[in-house]
Scaffold this motif. Structure first.
Motif, short mmCIF file in Angstrom:
data_model
loop_
_atom_site.label_atom_id
_atom_site.label_comp_id
_atom_site.label_asym_id
_atom_site.label_seq_id
_atom_site.Cartn_x
_atom_site.Cartn_y
_atom_site.Cartn_z
N GLN A 1 -1.85 3.86 -0.62
CA GLN A 1 -2.51 3.84 -1.92
C GLN A 1 -3.91 3.22 -1.83
N SER B 1 3.49 3.22 -11.38
CA SER B 1 3.13 4.13 -12.46
C SER B 1 2.02 3.53 -13.32
N ASN C 1 0.81 -1.21 0.00
CA ASN C 1 0.00 0.00 0.00
C ASN C 1 0.84 1.26 0.00
N TYR C 2 2.12 1.12 0.34
CA TYR C 2 3.01 2.28 0.38
C TYR C 2 4.02 2.23 -0.77
N LYS D 1 4.04 3.17 -4.82
CA LYS D 1 3.29 3.80 -5.90
C LYS D 1 3.76 3.20 -7.22
N SER E 1 5.74 5.55 -1.33
CA SER E 1 4.74 6.59 -1.12
C SER E 1 4.59 6.84 0.38
#
Length: 516
Positions: A375, A362, A357-358, A360, A371
């Protein structure tokens, strides 16, 4: 009549002197046929790149934009429709001997060309067949029977007269009327035209695709050139290293042989002195006259004389040198087969369903970065708790490679992992378990990691692009720095038991990106 003539003059193009066809207007207000003014402007462009109006000589700094004159077009078409033959044929009436009056019809029987006035008084009987104006009405008659050509022989593909069909050489042939034959041919031409349209469209598409194809070829040529340049640079470096190794080995063997020869010379000199002493003693005994003294001499035992040593002079070990050469050359020849150069890179995409979840990812699924905010990906059994992500595709056989570009800062790990790798906890980190292999960068230090074992890697920091090469069947996973030349960093050897997926780990402000 005068007004009609003036109107006709106003509807004539000043270039071709005929009634306008698709009239267009210049900014100065003068009108011309589109085709006529285009030819003039093309000539002006080729000659001096200056543009002027053919009527008023008004100059234009740029090629003038042609505006269609719809009103003038409609009027010209209306006038042309009332007297198309006069304007289009230019064929004079046979009976107007004092004035050149344009013909509107031709009589095939009379072989005469008729203007409107003579057409009104011409016979209307059926044998007087009228056609479009022609300079040679006789060409519409049979050359044998001198009768009008009214039929078409499909067997011979020839226009014939009634006599040809009934009693002539075309008797019994398949015959149809000329209008019917004309319609058939028009239909055939329509089909041909459609085929030509399709062919033309294909050619147009081909023409449009050629520039893109050329760019693609140039791009591939550039890519192959760059990789070939790197290959030959690295091959030259390897040959230079092999040459240095061989020359060093030869020099070392020569030095050892020289030292051995020095020791042998000293030993042989000592043996020679001993032999000289014994020779002198023997000469003294031989000169003695007293037999008793001769027989009692026991200074040495004749059998104690040493035999000359075998040839133990220093030599070069040519077999060892040639073996080194052969082994080095075989490695260089096999270098290309390791999947490093001149093969297409494997196309990979990141699997968002595995991303933490952390992490990112593209939009093109090519790059990953850390991140600071979640997310909020949906929960899946494949999602990592750590800052990691796997590729969607894996390899279970063959040779493959993929390239990755990394950031100059932060911490990152690139490598490969089994899909059965843990998704959370210490056992989930790439390189910290038996199911993953990775190259890790942190604080200007590079290391290879597998199953919690750490191997130092001499990273030059001259490049931030790396290549991962997998030979699944041979059980080898290698990492290379894409510097100039390419540098080998580390190779893992293992027996792979599951498909291998590309694996990324990011931390801090690092970023990793798959490149083609």
């Amino acid at each position: 009549m005068m007004a009609s003539a003036n109107l006709r003059d106003e509807l004539c193009c000043s270039i071709c002197l005929n009634i306008y066809i698709d009239p267009v207007t210049l900014r100065c207000g003068h009108n011309f046929c589109r085709g006529c003014i285009d030819c003039v402007l093309n000539t002006q462009q080729a000659a001096s790149r200056t543009y002027t109006c053919p009527d008023c000589r008004a100059e234009f700094s740029e090629r003038p934009v042609l505006q269609r004159n719809i009103t003038l077009h409609n009027v010209a078409e209306c006038i042309r429709s009332t007297q198309p033959e006069k304007e289009e044929t230019g064929i004079s009436c046979t009976y107007c001997i004092h004035t050149a009056t344009l013909a509107v019809k031709s009589c095939l029987l009379c072989e005469a060309r008729l203007c409107e006035d003579h057409l009104r008084v011409h016979s209307n009987s059926a044998e007087h067949v009228l056609s479009e104006p022609t300079t040679n009405p006789g060409s519409r008659k049979c050359s044998v029977h001198k009768k009008i050509l009214e039929y078409f022989c499909t067997s011979d593909a020839k226009c014939i007269c009634t006599t040809c069909m009934v009693d002539g050489e075309h008797k019994g042939h398949q015959v149809i009327s000329m209008p019917e034959a004309s319609e058939r041919k028009k239909e055939e031409l329509r089909n041909v035209r459609e085929q030509l349209f399709v062919k033309r469209e294909k050619i147009e598409k081909r023409v449009q695709s050629l520039p893109e194809n050329s760019r693609e070829v140039q791009g591939k040529a550039l890519s192959i050139t760059e990789r070939s340049t790197l290959l030959f640079k690295d091959l030259r470096r390897q040959l230079d290293d092999l040459e240095i190794n061989i020359l060093s080995q030869i020099s070392r063997q020569a030095m050892q042989a020289s030292l051995s020869d020095c020791d042998l010379i000293q030993d042989l000199e000592k043996q020679k002195d001993e032999l000289s002493t014994k020779i002198c003693h023997i000469e003294e005994i031989r000169r003695m006259a007293d037999p008793f003294i001769v027989l009692q001499d026991d200074v040495f035992d004749f059998h104690d004389l040493r035999r000359p040593d075998e040839d133990t002079a220093g030599k070069l070990d040519l077999d060892l040198i040639m073996n080194t050469v052969d082994l080095g050359l075989s490695k260089i020849v096999a270098y290309e087969d390791r999947g490093i150069f001149l093969k297409e890179a494997s196309s990979l995409r990141l699997d968002v369903n595995t991303a933490s979840n952390y992490v990112k990812v593209s939009d093109d699924l090519k790059s990953a970065s850390m991140s600071s905010t979640s997310q909020k990906f949906p929960k899946t059994p494949k999602r990592f708790g750590e800052y990691q992500v796997l590729s969607s595709g894996g390899f279970s056989s063959g040779k493959h490679y993929w390239d990755v570009e990394t950031s100059k800062t932060g911490q990152w790990t690139v490598g490969m992992a089994y899909p059965s790798i843990e998704r959370s906890g210490d056992q989930s980190c790439i390189g910290y378990n038996s199911k993953s292999w990775g190259l890790r960068y942190s604080e200007d230090q590079c290391s290879a990691r597998h199953n919690k074992r750490v191997f130092g890697v001499p990273y030059s920091k001259s490049s931030h692009m790396f290549r991962v090469c997998l030979d699944y069947d041979a059980g080898q996973l290698s990492f290379y720095e894409l510097s100039d030349p390419i540098r080998h960093l580390y190779t893992f050897t293992a027996t792979f038991t599951e498909p291998l997926h590309a694996a990324f780990r990011v931390w801090g402000d690092s970023l990793v990106r798959l490149i083609n």
